[in-house]
Scaffold this motif. Structure first.
Motif, PDB file in Angstrom:
ATOM      1  N   LEU A 193     -52.556  12.916  97.517  1.00 44.02           N
ATOM      2  CA  LEU A 193     -52.074  13.684  96.368  1.00 44.02           C
ATOM      3  C   LEU A 193     -52.013  15.180  96.637  1.00 44.02           C
ATOM      4  CD1 LEU A 193     -53.910  11.833  93.453  1.00 44.02           C
ATOM      5  CD2 LEU A 193     -51.560  11.548  94.235  1.00 44.02           C
ATOM      6  N   LEU A 194     -52.538  15.629  97.781  1.00 42.20           N
ATOM      7  CA  LEU A 194     -52.488  17.055  98.109  1.00 42.20           C
ATOM      8  C   LEU A 194     -51.059  17.548  98.315  1.00 42.20           C
ATOM      9  CD1 LEU A 194     -55.523  17.437 100.576  1.00 42.20           C
ATOM     10  CD2 LEU A 194     -55.365  18.151  98.178  1.00 42.20           C
ATOM     11  N   SER A 195     -50.140  16.617  98.524  1.00 44.66           N
ATOM     12  CA  SER A 195     -48.738  16.996  98.688  1.00 44.66           C
ATOM     13  C   SER A 195     -48.094  17.390  97.363  1.00 44.66           C
ATOM     14  CB  SER A 195     -47.950  15.846  99.312  1.00 44.66           C
ATOM     15  OG  SER A 195     -47.995  14.693  98.467  1.00 44.66           O
ATOM     16  N   LEU A 196     -48.786  17.148  96.259  1.00 44.07           N
ATOM     17  CA  LEU A 196     -48.266  17.464  94.931  1.00 44.07           C
ATOM     18  C   LEU A 196     -48.836  18.786  94.421  1.00 44.07           C
ATOM     19  CD1 LEU A 196     -48.759  13.951  93.252  1.00 44.07           C
ATOM     20  CD2 LEU A 196     -46.667  14.839  94.312  1.00 44.07           C
ATOM     21  N   PRO A 197     -48.138  19.450  93.503  1.00 45.29           N
ATOM     22  CA  PRO A 197     -48.718  20.622  92.850  1.00 45.29           C
ATOM     23  C   PRO A 197     -50.048  20.269  92.200  1.00 45.29           C
ATOM     24  CG  PRO A 197     -46.384  20.429  92.339  1.00 45.29           C
ATOM     25  CD  PRO A 197     -46.767  19.168  93.047  1.00 45.29           C
ATOM     26  N   LYS A 198     -50.961  21.228  92.124  1.00 44.59           N
ATOM     27  CA  LYS A 198     -52.324  20.946  91.666  1.00 44.59           C
ATOM     28  C   LYS A 198     -52.373  20.274  90.289  1.00 44.59           C
ATOM     29  CE  LYS A 198     -56.831  23.087  90.936  1.00 44.59           C
ATOM     30  NZ  LYS A 198     -57.626  24.352  90.972  1.00 44.59           N
ATOM     31  N   GLU A 240     -53.548  16.357  89.519  1.00 46.99           N
ATOM     32  CA  GLU A 240     -54.643  16.031  88.608  1.00 46.99           C
ATOM     33  C   GLU A 240     -54.211  14.978  87.588  1.00 46.99           C
ATOM     34  OE1 GLU A 240     -57.467  18.267  85.272  1.00 46.99           O
ATOM     35  OE2 GLU A 240     -56.423  19.443  86.810  1.00 46.99           O
ATOM     36  N   ASP A 241     -53.002  15.126  87.051  1.00 44.66           N
ATOM     37  CA  ASP A 241     -52.502  14.148  86.074  1.00 44.66           C
ATOM     38  C   ASP A 241     -52.347  12.770  86.710  1.00 44.66           C
ATOM     39  OD1 ASP A 241     -52.431  16.056  84.099  1.00 44.66           O
ATOM     40  OD2 ASP A 241     -50.294  16.500  84.342  1.00 44.66           O
ATOM     41  N   VAL A 242     -51.804  12.742  87.921  1.00 44.16           N
ATOM     42  CA  VAL A 242     -51.604  11.469  88.606  1.00 44.16           C
ATOM     43  C   VAL A 242     -52.939  10.806  88.914  1.00 44.16           C
ATOM     44  CG1 VAL A 242     -50.749  10.371  90.717  1.00 44.16           C
ATOM     45  CG2 VAL A 242     -49.398  12.155  89.608  1.00 44.16           C
ATOM     46  N   SER A 243     -53.890  11.588  89.388  1.00 41.34           N
ATOM     47  CA  SER A 243     -55.190  11.026  89.748  1.00 41.34           C
ATOM     48  C   SER A 243     -55.884  10.437  88.526  1.00 41.34           C
ATOM     49  CB  SER A 243     -56.072  12.096  90.396  1.00 41.34           C
ATOM     50  OG  SER A 243     -56.347  13.154  89.482  1.00 41.34           O
ATOM     51  N   LYS A 244     -55.773  11.082  87.372  1.00 47.57           N
ATOM     52  CA  LYS A 244     -56.402  10.562  86.153  1.00 47.57           C
ATOM     53  C   LYS A 244     -55.782   9.230  85.746  1.00 47.57           C
ATOM     54  CE  LYS A 244     -57.905  14.939  84.110  1.00 47.57           C
ATOM     55  NZ  LYS A 244     -57.749  15.870  82.961  1.00 47.57           N
ATOM     56  N   ASN A 245     -54.476   9.127  85.875  1.00 50.05           N
ATOM     57  CA  ASN A 245     -53.815   7.865  85.535  1.00 50.05           C
ATOM     58  C   ASN A 245     -54.190   6.767  86.519  1.00 50.05           C
ATOM     59  OD1 ASN A 245     -51.702   8.026  83.177  1.00 50.05           O
ATOM     60  ND2 ASN A 245     -51.553   9.991  84.243  1.00 50.05           N
ATOM     61  N   LEU A 246     -54.373   7.124  87.784  1.00 46.58           N
ATOM     62  CA  LEU A 246     -54.800   6.136  88.771  1.00 46.58           C
ATOM     63  C   LEU A 246     -56.228   5.662  88.493  1.00 46.58           C
ATOM     64  CD1 LEU A 246     -53.358   7.570  92.124  1.00 46.58           C
ATOM     65  CD2 LEU A 246     -52.440   5.733  90.692  1.00 46.58           C
ATOM     66  N   VAL A 247     -57.077   6.563  88.030  1.00 49.26           N
ATOM     67  CA  VAL A 247     -58.435   6.185  87.646  1.00 49.26           C
ATOM     68  C   VAL A 247     -58.397   5.175  86.507  1.00 49.26           C
ATOM     69  CG1 VAL A 247     -60.592   7.000  86.609  1.00 49.26           C
ATOM     70  CG2 VAL A 247     -59.515   8.317  88.442  1.00 49.26           C
TER      71      VAL A 247
END
Length: 291
Positions: free
Chosen positions: A20-25, A29-36
């Protein structure tokens, strides 16, 4: 969809976070929360997990971890065609063969067991780790059963991993599948033996081997206590039920008395012992079975 306050996004695996580091911060963060949320709900609420996976997919469809999560969410909802497409996309992005067994199982879900068997014999299987190879064996055995080839399914599951006394994360599922195949083939004594072995290795309850074993042994569970706060008073007497019985008996008694008043004089000479007494209502108590 709302994200609970306790979800920060930092709960995801470090390898996924690296992707996810390839994405804007803010986007990462939004993507990681949805993956959680996908990981949190996929077992208990697969539809909810699927909804969160679609959001993550819309935000970052070019991230392999997102495509993989979307695949597993679709798979959990038996959307096998969609799951297979996502797994293939993730595999193209990473070049990994880790998803090969679940891709083959999607073929089974789509009614193509022959394709699953073809994948079980592909060179990719040799690149899988031990856990992946066991999973591929389970899928191949399932495909054999789909084709009503019970004996072949049993042979497929016979392996060094099955015979090993060492308990691994896959041991319980492998023994369970073997026991279930034996039972389907009518080999009940052997099936019972392997269900028992599955119970021994199933420390986290990943299978219902204990229930299957109890069923084969004819064990029945009975509820000793049944609580009904609405219908029972402090003494445990079902007062509402007694009231209903009284209501049923009293009208019958009144009706009987009325009938006696209307009897013609010509019947006055009928002896009392010929009258049949009013039947008393019977109340039977039944024990509730426990599943």
């Amino acid at each position: 969809m709302p994200i609970p306050e306790d979800v920060t996004g930092d709960e995801i695996d470090k390898d996924v976070r690296q992707e996810l580091l390839s994405l804007p911060k803010g986007l990462a963060e939004d993507v990681s929360k949805n993956l959680v949320m996908v990981a949190r709900l996929i077992d208990e609420d697969p539809e909810g997990a699927y909804a969160y996976s679609k959001i993550a997919l819309r935000l970052a469809s070019r991230v392999a971890a997102v495509r993989e999560a979307a695949g597993f969410a679709a798979y959990a909802n038996q959307k096998y065609s969609e799951a297979l497409a996502e797994f293939r996309a993730a595999r193209r992005m990473t070049g990994s063969v880790d998803l090969w067994p679940v891709m083959a199982d999607c073929e089974r879900g789509l009614g193509r067991p022959e394709k699953a068997l073809e994948m079980a014999g592909a060179p990719e299987v040799h690149k899988l780790d031990k856990a992946g190879q066991v999973e591929m064996r389970l899928v191949a055995a399932g495909a054999r059963r789909d084709m009503d080839q019970l004996d072949a399914a049993i042979v497929t599951l016979q392996s060094p991993e099955l015979a090993s006394n060492t308990v691994q994360p896959w041991t319980a599922r492998l023994r369970y599948a073997y026991a279930d195949a034996l039972l389907a083939a009518g080999r009940e004594d052997e099936a019972r033996e392997w269900f028992a072995k599955a119970v021994e290795s199933d420390k986290d309850g990943s299978t219902d081997a204990s229930d299957r074993l109890a069923e084969m042994d004819g064990v029945e569970f009975v509820d000793a206590f049944v609580e009904d706060e609405d219908d029972e008073d402090d003494t445990g007497v079902d007062t509402d039920a007694d009231s209903e019985i009284d209501d049923e008996v009293e009208p019958q008694a009144e009706a009987s008395a009325a009938d006696e008043v209307d009897v013609d004089d010509e019947d006055d000479d009928i002896e009392d012992d010929e009258d049949e007494p009013l039947a008393e209502p019977a109340v039977e108590a039944k024990d509730d079975d426990k599943d």
